[in-house]
Design an enzyme around this catalytic site. Sequence first.
Site, PDB file in Angstrom:
ATOM      1  N   LYS A   1       0.949  -1.341   0.165  1.00 30.71           N
ATOM      2  CA  LYS A   1      -0.058   0.224  -0.125  1.00 30.71           C
ATOM      3  C   LYS A   1       0.589   1.306   0.082  1.00 30.71           C
ATOM      4  O   LYS A   1       1.922   1.285   1.028  1.00 30.71           O
ATOM      5  CB  LYS A   1      -0.870  -0.086   1.374  1.00 30.71           C
ATOM      6  CG  LYS A   1      -2.027   0.632   1.129  1.00 30.71           C
ATOM      7  CD  LYS A   1      -3.187   0.431   2.466  1.00 30.71           C
ATOM      8  CE  LYS A   1      -4.203   1.165   2.296  1.00 30.71           C
ATOM      9  NZ  LYS A   1      -4.841   0.912   3.672  1.00 30.71           N
TER      10      LYS A   1
HETATM   11  C1  E4P Z   1      -8.272   2.294   3.536  1.00 30.30           C
HETATM   12  O1  E4P Z   1      -7.534   1.321   3.009  1.00 30.30           O
HETATM   13  C2  E4P Z   1      -8.282   2.806   4.820  1.00 30.30           C
HETATM   14  O2  E4P Z   1      -7.454   1.939   5.880  1.00 30.30           O
HETATM   15  C3  E4P Z   1      -9.435   3.341   5.389  1.00 30.30           C
HETATM   16  O3  E4P Z   1     -10.229   2.895   4.933  1.00 30.30           O
HETATM   17  C4  E4P Z   1      -9.483   4.667   6.109  1.00 30.30           C
HETATM   18  O4  E4P Z   1     -10.559   4.733   6.535  1.00 30.30           O
HETATM   19  P1  E4P Z   1     -10.848   6.098   7.802  1.00 30.30           P
HETATM   20  O5  E4P Z   1     -11.278   7.309   7.144  1.00 30.30           O
HETATM   21  O6  E4P Z   1     -12.150   5.202   8.454  1.00 30.30           O
HETATM   22  O7  E4P Z   1      -9.922   6.142   8.681  1.00 30.30           O
END
Ligand code: E4P
Length: 214
Positions: free
Chosen positions: A83
């Site tokens: 990622k």
């Molecule tokens: C995506 O891969 C992130 O881990 C996640 O969806 C972020 O979500 P949040 O805005 O609830 O922190």
Amino acid sequence: MQIFIDSADVREIREAASMGVIDGCTTNPSLVAKVGRKLEELIPEICSIVDGPVSAEVLSTDVDGMVAEGRILAKIHKNVVVKIPLIGEGLKAVRIFTAEGIKTNVTLCFSPMQALLAAKAGATYISPFVGRLDDIQYDGMELIEQLVTIYENYGFNTQILVASVRGPMHLVQSALIGAHCSTVPFSVIGQLLKHPLTDAGLEKFLADAKKMKA
Ligand code: E4P
């Protein structure tokens, strides 16, 4: 639509996986910090529970650092997806990983043109954050509609992974629009499952069952 769990908590991941509804898992540094574990010991455990893509995020912000970290992460398990934040250095790293056959999830996407650039660099997944857009009075789901159209218009293979999901309606809309996958917190998986008529119906069946002939 594939459903990934957005969590670094192995108890949650195990519970969701045991229902057979999880196609993959996404983590981020905030989620990993919350469970107080080291990424290098956590990711193999998640990969042993989830039979599908598991995203693990790099912490470097320069291409050399990202590539070095990502190569180590990718060696952990065949299902690891590296990622990478949607910045210029990140796209350079995506290009290198694509050439090496390492899968990538480009994260922190908030605009259609960011997503176009990520697809051009060869991203396997793009993660548009719908909830965080909603939080600042933008329409997160409009971004998903735009991405589906743009990727279809030009035949990109990058998968749209709807992220920052806050509730079931984000999932319903994502599925209707035709996003490839959505990553959801464990609490939202519980909400997807729940319906008051299911609970009331089950209660009635169980009460009536007591009146059945033995
Ligand atoms: C995506 O891969 C992130 O881990 C996640 O969806 C972020 O979500 P949040 O805005 O609830 O922190």
